[in-house]
Design a protein around this motif. Sequence first.
Motif, PDB file in Angstrom:
ATOM      1  N   MET A 160       3.979 -15.403   3.264  1.00  0.00           N
ATOM      2  CA  MET A 160       4.407 -15.223   2.162  1.00  0.00           C
ATOM      3  C   MET A 160       4.301 -16.952   1.193  1.00  0.00           C
ATOM      4  SD  MET A 160       8.270 -13.937   0.931  1.00  0.00           S
ATOM      5  CE  MET A 160       8.492 -14.250  -0.324  1.00  0.00           C
ATOM      6  N   LEU A 161       4.198 -16.974   0.041  1.00  0.00           N
ATOM      7  CA  LEU A 161       4.741 -17.823  -0.417  1.00  0.00           C
ATOM      8  C   LEU A 161       6.101 -18.100  -1.544  1.00  0.00           C
ATOM      9  CD1 LEU A 161       1.278 -18.581  -2.474  1.00  0.00           C
ATOM     10  CD2 LEU A 161       2.225 -19.516   0.178  1.00  0.00           C
ATOM     11  N   ALA A 162       7.123 -18.977  -1.727  1.00  0.00           N
ATOM     12  CA  ALA A 162       8.306 -18.768  -2.300  1.00  0.00           C
ATOM     13  C   ALA A 162       8.225 -20.001  -3.193  1.00  0.00           C
ATOM     14  CB  ALA A 162       9.345 -19.000  -1.875  1.00  0.00           C
ATOM     15  N   ILE A 163       8.211 -19.377  -4.840  1.00  0.00           N
ATOM     16  CA  ILE A 163       8.042 -20.224  -5.864  1.00  0.00           C
ATOM     17  C   ILE A 163       8.820 -20.824  -6.270  1.00  0.00           C
ATOM     18  CG2 ILE A 163       6.372 -21.473  -8.603  1.00  0.00           C
ATOM     19  CD1 ILE A 163       4.363 -19.273  -6.314  1.00  0.00           C
ATOM     20  N   LEU A 164       9.562 -21.309  -6.400  1.00  0.00           N
ATOM     21  CA  LEU A 164      10.562 -21.933  -7.378  1.00  0.00           C
ATOM     22  C   LEU A 164      10.887 -23.201  -7.465  1.00  0.00           C
ATOM     23  CD1 LEU A 164      11.805 -20.243  -4.784  1.00  0.00           C
ATOM     24  CD2 LEU A 164      14.376 -20.766  -5.795  1.00  0.00           C
ATOM     25  N   PRO A 165      11.544 -23.942  -8.649  1.00  0.00           N
ATOM     26  CA  PRO A 165      11.829 -24.401  -9.453  1.00  0.00           C
ATOM     27  C   PRO A 165      11.524 -26.384  -9.259  1.00  0.00           C
ATOM     28  CG  PRO A 165      13.453 -23.556 -10.196  1.00  0.00           C
ATOM     29  CD  PRO A 165      12.199 -22.957  -8.945  1.00  0.00           C
ATOM     30  N   LEU A 242      13.771 -13.145 -12.035  1.00  0.00           N
ATOM     31  CA  LEU A 242      14.289 -13.278 -13.658  1.00  0.00           C
ATOM     32  C   LEU A 242      15.502 -13.544 -13.846  1.00  0.00           C
ATOM     33  CD1 LEU A 242      12.368 -10.685 -15.993  1.00  0.00           C
ATOM     34  CD2 LEU A 242      11.588 -12.791 -14.834  1.00  0.00           C
ATOM     35  N   PRO A 243      15.749 -14.783 -14.372  1.00  0.00           N
ATOM     36  CA  PRO A 243      17.469 -15.320 -15.573  1.00  0.00           C
ATOM     37  C   PRO A 243      18.250 -14.014 -15.745  1.00  0.00           C
ATOM     38  CG  PRO A 243      15.630 -16.896 -14.911  1.00  0.00           C
ATOM     39  CD  PRO A 243      15.013 -15.443 -15.477  1.00  0.00           C
ATOM     40  N   PRO A 244      19.216 -14.445 -15.038  1.00  0.00           N
ATOM     41  CA  PRO A 244      19.573 -12.699 -16.187  1.00  0.00           C
ATOM     42  C   PRO A 244      19.909 -13.012 -17.846  1.00  0.00           C
ATOM     43  CG  PRO A 244      21.343 -14.455 -14.901  1.00  0.00           C
ATOM     44  CD  PRO A 244      20.549 -14.744 -15.201  1.00  0.00           C
ATOM     45  N   SER A 245      19.566 -14.216 -19.014  1.00  0.00           N
ATOM     46  CA  SER A 245      18.698 -14.142 -20.014  1.00  0.00           C
ATOM     47  C   SER A 245      17.787 -13.522 -19.787  1.00  0.00           C
ATOM     48  CB  SER A 245      19.172 -15.755 -20.621  1.00  0.00           C
ATOM     49  OG  SER A 245      18.678 -16.166 -19.414  1.00  0.00           O
ATOM     50  N   ALA A 246      16.597 -13.450 -19.211  1.00  0.00           N
ATOM     51  CA  ALA A 246      15.847 -13.059 -20.105  1.00  0.00           C
ATOM     52  C   ALA A 246      14.952 -11.187 -19.109  1.00  0.00           C
ATOM     53  CB  ALA A 246      14.477 -13.816 -18.879  1.00  0.00           C
ATOM     54  N   LEU A 254       5.927  -6.232 -15.698  1.00  0.00           N
ATOM     55  CA  LEU A 254       5.419  -5.551 -14.570  1.00  0.00           C
ATOM     56  C   LEU A 254       4.538  -5.243 -15.117  1.00  0.00           C
ATOM     57  CD1 LEU A 254       7.908  -3.520 -14.436  1.00  0.00           C
ATOM     58  CD2 LEU A 254       7.165  -4.974 -12.787  1.00  0.00           C
ATOM     59  N   ASP A 255       3.981  -5.614 -16.973  1.00  0.00           N
ATOM     60  CA  ASP A 255       2.383  -4.746 -17.091  1.00  0.00           C
ATOM     61  C   ASP A 255       1.500  -5.948 -16.947  1.00  0.00           C
ATOM     62  OD1 ASP A 255       2.926  -2.325 -18.293  1.00  0.00           O
ATOM     63  OD2 ASP A 255       3.952  -3.160 -20.556  1.00  0.00           O
ATOM     64  N   LEU A 256       1.843  -6.753 -16.686  1.00  0.00           N
ATOM     65  CA  LEU A 256       1.273  -8.517 -16.659  1.00  0.00           C
ATOM     66  C   LEU A 256       0.634  -8.187 -14.661  1.00  0.00           C
ATOM     67  CD1 LEU A 256       2.290 -11.648 -18.277  1.00  0.00           C
ATOM     68  CD2 LEU A 256      -0.244  -9.971 -18.340  1.00  0.00           C
ATOM     69  N   GLY A 257       1.202  -7.903 -14.198  1.00  0.00           N
ATOM     70  CA  GLY A 257       0.586  -7.423 -12.701  1.00  0.00           C
ATOM     71  C   GLY A 257       1.868  -7.367 -11.667  1.00  0.00           C
ATOM     72  N   VAL A 258       3.393  -8.044 -11.923  1.00  0.00           N
ATOM     73  CA  VAL A 258       3.871  -8.404 -11.365  1.00  0.00           C
ATOM     74  C   VAL A 258       4.180  -6.800  -9.770  1.00  0.00           C
ATOM     75  CG1 VAL A 258       6.911  -8.530 -10.947  1.00  0.00           C
ATOM     76  CG2 VAL A 258       5.219 -10.382 -11.851  1.00  0.00           C
ATOM     77  N   ASP A 259       4.670  -6.322  -8.757  1.00  0.00           N
ATOM     78  CA  ASP A 259       5.221  -5.738  -8.576  1.00  0.00           C
ATOM     79  C   ASP A 259       6.376  -5.289  -8.650  1.00  0.00           C
ATOM     80  OD1 ASP A 259       2.445  -4.727  -7.807  1.00  0.00           O
ATOM     81  OD2 ASP A 259       2.671  -6.378  -5.963  1.00  0.00           O
ATOM     82  N   ASP A 260       7.105  -6.152  -8.637  1.00  0.00           N
ATOM     83  CA  ASP A 260       8.559  -5.928  -9.018  1.00  0.00           C
ATOM     84  C   ASP A 260       9.639  -6.674  -9.583  1.00  0.00           C
ATOM     85  OD1 ASP A 260      11.212  -4.506  -8.775  1.00  0.00           O
ATOM     86  OD2 ASP A 260      10.878  -3.946  -6.513  1.00  0.00           O
ATOM     87  N   CYS A 261      10.942  -6.918 -10.282  1.00  0.00           N
ATOM     88  CA  CYS A 261      11.709  -7.594 -11.120  1.00  0.00           C
ATOM     89  C   CYS A 261      12.693  -7.136 -10.364  1.00  0.00           C
ATOM     90  CB  CYS A 261      11.014  -7.325 -12.917  1.00  0.00           C
ATOM     91  SG  CYS A 261      10.205  -8.290 -13.176  1.00  0.00           S
ATOM     92  N   VAL A 262      14.331  -8.220 -10.268  1.00  0.00           N
ATOM     93  CA  VAL A 262      14.989  -8.534  -9.613  1.00  0.00           C
ATOM     94  C   VAL A 262      15.722  -9.720 -11.034  1.00  0.00           C
ATOM     95  CG1 VAL A 262      14.379  -7.482  -7.505  1.00  0.00           C
ATOM     96  CG2 VAL A 262      14.545  -9.787  -7.878  1.00  0.00           C
ATOM     97  N   THR A 263      16.709  -9.180 -10.710  1.00  0.00           N
ATOM     98  CA  THR A 263      18.093 -10.034 -11.776  1.00  0.00           C
ATOM     99  C   THR A 263      18.043 -11.267 -10.705  1.00  0.00           C
ATOM    100  OG1 THR A 263      18.286  -8.997 -13.138  1.00  0.00           O
ATOM    101  CG2 THR A 263      19.531 -10.768 -13.546  1.00  0.00           C
ATOM    102  N   SER A 264      18.431 -12.991 -11.008  1.00  0.00           N
ATOM    103  CA  SER A 264      19.070 -14.237 -10.357  1.00  0.00           C
ATOM    104  C   SER A 264      20.294 -14.073 -10.851  1.00  0.00           C
ATOM    105  CB  SER A 264      18.378 -15.184 -10.958  1.00  0.00           C
ATOM    106  OG  SER A 264      18.946 -16.045 -10.313  1.00  0.00           O
ATOM    107  N   PRO A 265      21.344 -14.342  -9.210  1.00  0.00           N
ATOM    108  CA  PRO A 265      21.177 -14.430  -8.578  1.00  0.00           C
ATOM    109  C   PRO A 265      20.666 -13.290  -7.476  1.00  0.00           C
ATOM    110  CG  PRO A 265      22.728 -14.792  -8.349  1.00  0.00           C
ATOM    111  CD  PRO A 265      22.483 -14.595  -9.748  1.00  0.00           C
ATOM    112  N   PRO A 266      19.569 -12.749  -6.262  1.00  0.00           N
ATOM    113  CA  PRO A 266      19.397 -11.896  -6.231  1.00  0.00           C
ATOM    114  C   PRO A 266      20.383 -12.029  -5.113  1.00  0.00           C
ATOM    115  CG  PRO A 266      17.387 -13.844  -5.426  1.00  0.00           C
ATOM    116  CD  PRO A 266      18.485 -14.349  -6.247  1.00  0.00           C
ATOM    117  N   ASP A 267      20.155 -10.479  -4.602  1.00  0.00           N
ATOM    118  CA  ASP A 267      21.157  -9.538  -3.373  1.00  0.00           C
ATOM    119  C   ASP A 267      19.875  -9.810  -2.780  1.00  0.00           C
ATOM    120  OD1 ASP A 267      21.279  -8.037  -1.370  1.00  0.00           O
ATOM    121  OD2 ASP A 267      22.927  -7.111  -2.927  1.00  0.00           O
TER     122      ASP A 267
END
Length: 525
Positions: A160-165, A242-246, A254-267
């Motif tokens: 798995m790749l974890a990509i953060l800033p 995704l950040p809460p503001s986004a 999702l339409d671009l091809g992401v399989d799932d989206c969750v809100t930051s900070p994630p559980d």
Amino acid sequence: MSGRILIAGGATTRFHQLAERLRDAYLDVSDAPDGRAALEMARTEDPDLIIADARCPALPGLHLCRAIKTDPSLAHLPVVILADREARAERLAGLEAGADDFLSLPLGDPPLLARLRNLMRMKAMVDELRLREETARALGLPAAPEPQPETPGFPTPGLMLAILPDPVSARRRAAQLGAALGIECRPLTCDRDALAAAERIPPDLVMIEPGEGAAPLEAALRLVAALRSRPGTRGAGMVLVLPPSAGEAAPMALDLGVDDCVTSPPDLAELAARLRTLLRRKRYSDRLRDAVRDGLLLAATDPLTGLFNRRYAETHLARMLEQCARAGAPLAVMMLDLDRFKRINDDHGHAAGDAVLRGFAGRLKAEVRGADLVARLGGEEFCVAMPGADEGEARRAAERVRAAVADAPFPVPEGAPIPVTVSIGVAVMPPSATPPPEMAPAAAALAASMRPADGAVAPGLAEPAAAFLRPPRASANRGAAGAARPAPAIARAAPDGAALLARADHALYASKAGGRDRVSLIRLG
């Protein structure tokens, strides 16, 4: 968006309203009175997605999900559990049971429909893999193992790749998820580094967690598109945090091809459960792909180009016809013939001819969709079957292929690159069309006998099929006497794969009659 959705919600008003919302989005919706009825309907109706109420009578959503995911014949069906309130424990239990998503009502149409579209796209790809595996089984080749439920918490090898800033956050998140999933998780901070790492060793999972602001979000979406466009990461499970503001960007992602989206900070427990579901789904798809690839290498592929051969194409096309008829979807078939190919062999040698065939196969595959069937029928003749493609899509695909071949000459082992053109015939069966006729005995020699002029695309051509039974103009490249041979007759009977190939071959016959570098189209029905 098309698809068959089964709703197990009982007689509640909210699920009747949900069914109407989905029908308004042009989805085919079936209602089950309770969970047990939904389980039986799943076995008989083959839905594209199941939506289950967490409080569904007789068999609640969690138990219905477990029953589906532990049944080898149903485990590939996406299941979404809906609840009317936020309940973390219930949500985690549903995800751990194999639910593809767990959503809380109320939920707006754009995010709901985006998630359903995404799951149905994945189901369509799995269906195509299963269809190919069934075709392989019909040919007597080894079948893929049925999906088996994974033992909770059992470490599964993977990457798995974890990509953060920033590096600290990336290392922390990688350590957390690596421990939760039991797989290697590599921390990355740069988009280019992530693409390079994925190129070296294709990952099973990718998690992207951009920072706040429009610019990081745009960069994350560009990275998603880049990863999805590359063969090594096209099938990887992908989650965007995704950040809460986004939050409004989730449907687009999702339409671009992401399989799932969750809100930051994630559980973290929920995030791990969602990733585990994606990993399980990828493992199943990989097993199907491996079984088809390994079993067909000798029996159903052309050794020179690596494409499927005619035997496989006709068998699989028959299944495509059945599937498109059940789904009410169109089906298009392209027949392609390299112009004056004999002259290449005569003037440059068979090694050059083989190089041209291999190069053409590569360009052909690059211009069509991954779910399309691409085959070499023999000699310089090829075909492409495009399930779900209407007349416009088929014509555009044919024109892309024609241009890709004509735009650049083909490298050969010795001497200068050789310019090549291709003629293309297209037969399109619309959803309402009567299936095409079966070839009569005389039509068995159709491909061998139809060798008119050189290839072309005639945009917009859609005359009745009978119009293409005329003999072509005389040509110096049509046999020893240079005379056109008459097209064999076709008798009407039950449809099969060879029949649709025959109709596309008639369109190719018309294309060759019109000159080089052309496409001709027949509309059936």
